[in-house]
Design a protein around this motif. Structure first.
Motif, short mmCIF file in Angstrom:
data_model
loop_
_atom_site.label_atom_id
_atom_site.label_comp_id
_atom_site.label_asym_id
_atom_site.label_seq_id
_atom_site.Cartn_x
_atom_site.Cartn_y
_atom_site.Cartn_z
N ALA A 123 0.91 -1.15 0.13
CA ALA A 123 -0.10 0.02 -0.01
C ALA A 123 0.53 1.39 0.06
N ALA A 124 0.48 2.51 -0.38
CA ALA A 124 0.97 3.71 -0.32
C ALA A 124 0.75 4.59 1.07
N SER A 125 0.03 3.90 1.95
CA SER A 125 -0.13 4.44 3.15
C SER A 125 -0.40 3.37 4.48
N THR A 126 0.12 4.06 5.66
CA THR A 126 -0.15 3.04 6.71
C THR A 126 -1.76 2.91 6.97
N SER A 127 -2.56 3.88 6.59
CA SER A 127 -4.00 3.76 7.10
C SER A 127 -4.63 2.79 6.08
N SER A 128 -4.37 2.71 4.92
CA SER A 128 -4.76 1.73 4.06
C SER A 128 -4.29 0.16 4.51
N MET A 129 -3.19 0.13 4.97
CA MET A 129 -2.67 -1.28 5.21
C MET A 129 -3.49 -1.48 6.86
N ASP A 130 -3.69 -0.49 7.61
CA ASP A 130 -4.30 -0.77 8.86
C ASP A 130 -5.82 -1.43 8.59
N LYS A 131 -6.56 -0.63 7.54
CA LYS A 131 -7.67 -1.17 7.10
C LYS A 131 -7.70 -2.54 6.58
N ALA A 132 -6.71 -2.83 6.02
CA ALA A 132 -6.66 -4.39 5.33
C ALA A 132 -6.42 -5.22 6.61
N ASP A 133 -5.77 -4.78 7.64
CA ASP A 133 -5.34 -5.47 8.64
C ASP A 133 -6.75 -5.65 9.36
N LYS A 134 -7.40 -4.62 9.58
CA LYS A 134 -8.71 -4.81 10.27
C LYS A 134 -9.75 -5.57 9.69
N ASN A 135 -9.57 -5.37 8.44
CA ASN A 135 -10.68 -6.37 7.68
C ASN A 135 -10.12 -7.78 7.44
N GLY A 136 -8.99 -8.23 8.37
CA GLY A 136 -8.34 -9.47 8.27
C GLY A 136 -7.84 -10.24 6.86
N SER A 137 -7.45 -9.12 6.06
CA SER A 137 -6.78 -9.47 4.72
C SER A 137 -5.53 -9.58 4.55
N ILE A 138 -4.55 -9.38 5.59
CA ILE A 138 -3.30 -9.73 5.66
C ILE A 138 -2.95 -10.35 6.91
N ASP A 139 -1.73 -10.86 6.96
CA ASP A 139 -1.01 -11.57 8.06
C ASP A 139 -0.28 -10.71 8.73
N ALA A 140 -0.79 -10.30 9.72
CA ALA A 140 0.03 -8.83 10.33
C ALA A 140 1.18 -9.25 10.92
N SER A 141 1.67 -10.38 11.10
CA SER A 141 2.85 -10.72 11.51
C SER A 141 4.14 -10.41 10.42
N THR A 142 3.57 -10.49 9.23
CA THR A 142 4.47 -10.36 8.02
C THR A 142 4.61 -8.77 7.48
N ARG A 143 3.77 -7.86 8.11
CA ARG A 143 3.77 -6.39 7.65
C ARG A 143 5.27 -5.92 8.01
N LEU A 144 5.68 -5.01 7.11
CA LEU A 144 6.83 -4.36 7.25
C LEU A 144 6.62 -2.96 6.46
N ASN A 145 7.41 -1.93 6.89
CA ASN A 145 7.40 -0.68 6.11
C ASN A 145 8.58 -0.78 5.20
N MET A 146 8.27 -0.55 3.84
CA MET A 146 9.06 -0.66 2.71
C MET A 146 9.82 0.61 2.08
N PHE A 147 8.97 1.46 2.10
CA PHE A 147 9.54 2.62 1.22
C PHE A 147 9.06 4.13 1.99
#
Length: 339
Positions: A123-147
């Motif tokens: 994603a291009a923002s933390t809020s978008s990834m936060d929403k994907a996390d809240k939706n259960g769409s991602i494995d939060a343990s794999t999340r990392l800041n890339m750019f």
């Protein structure tokens, strides 16, 4: 006595000759065994190398599906090509590059979007990834800041407009400008935050994260806030539909016909961070994680991202490439225009 002595001498002579012959034969035997062992070792080494190559060639094929922010549209395919070269068994399906908000909705099957599968979401923002996390769409343990990225004001390459402060947008010097729709396009969200900081807008956020906003009278008739992706903003600027637009610094390298005329101070908006994660339903989670790690650690991959204006985040912290403060302007041209 003389006869016995002669006979004894002859016997001793024969024993010495036999001992010498036996020793020679023994040495030759050891030499042959040594050569044979060496040859066998070489053959085994070659065989092992061949087996490793065969195993790599016979590895089960893996196809990764990636959802990524629009601004990665040029850089990411080059990195995917590098990864496939190093891992021939891995290929990438048609990567979807769209606004981060749209991709979040696709992963969850919400907001009128048909649910779609992916192995990786960037994603291009933390809020978008936060929403994907809240939706259960991602494995939060794999999340990392890339750019990390910068927000800039872009004008057409033949424009003579000068901007020294965002407050200039409210003066007669600027007759029109565009931003991405703040609730769908992260660059638009950062632009709105910057305009609020400059006193040119007010905004509020609902519990669900939806942002509402009002424009100051000095810009209300100038702003186009309906672009559904940052590429639309770049097109509006290059075509002359608007005088300036808010885009990322990396977008200056992606789109022809635009140049950066002003870099928005970082303290006027939240940090622009691109997080990545493996999706919660990926069937190839281990390979997906390996690709994310490759993006962050492989020197050639890092060079590609930096070439397109992205600032690499090391261990979750932003780092700035050497060119971060010399974004392309009228006097700065880039070889990337040929891409």
């Amino acid at each position: 006595h003389a006869g016995r002595e002669a006979k004894g001498y002859v016997m001793k002579k024969w024993k010495a000759l036999l001992a010498g012959a036996f020793a020679g034969a023994l040495i030759a035997s050891f030499a042959l065994v040594g050569c044979s062992s060496s040859n066998d070792g070489d053959q085994m080494s070659s065989s092992d190398e061949g087996s490793a190559a065969d195993m790599a060639a016979k590895a089960d094929p893996v196809e990764l599906h990636v959802f990524a922010a629009n601004s990665l549209q040029k850089a990411l395919p080059e990195v995917q090509e590098l990864y496939t070269k190093a891992h021939p068994e891995v290929s990438f399906a048609d990567t979807q590059f769209e606004a981060s908000g749209t991709l979040v909705s696709k992963l969850a099957g919400t907001d009128g979007q048909t649910q779609a599968h992916a192995d990786i979401f960037i994603a291009a923002s933390t809020s978008s990834m936060d929403k994907a996390d809240k939706n259960g769409s991602i494995d939060a343990s794999t999340r990392l800041n890339m750019f990390n990225n910068d927000l800039v004001l872009a004008a057409a390459t033949n424009s003579d407009l000068k901007v020294s402060d965002l407050a200039d947008l409210g003066t007669d010097a600027v007759d029109s400008f565009a931003i991405g729709e703040p609730n769908a396009v992260p660059a638009g969200k950062y632009a709105l935050q910057s305009l609020v900081s400059a006193g040119l807008a007010t905004s509020s956020q609902a519990d669900d994260g939806t942002v509402s906003y009002e424009w100051d009278a000095s810009v209300a008739d100038k702003v186009n806030a309906g672009a559904q992706k940052v590429g639309d903003v770049a097109e509006y600027v290059s075509s002359g539909n608007v005088q300036v637009g808010f885009v990322y610094s990396s977008d200056i390298y992606r789109y022809d016909g635009i140049k950066a005329i002003y870099t928005v101070p970082a303290d006027m908006h939240k940090a622009i961070v691109y997080p990545g994660a493996v999706t919660s339903d990926s069937a190839n989670a281990q390979v997906a994680q390996d690709f994310l790690n490759f993006c962050m650690t492989d020197p050639d991959a890092q060079a590609v991202f930096q070439k397109y204006g992205f600032e690499l985040a090391a261990a979750g912290q932003p780092t700035r490439p050497a060119h971060a403060d010399s974004i392309r302007s009228e006097e700065h041209t880039s070889e990337l225009q040929s891409h």
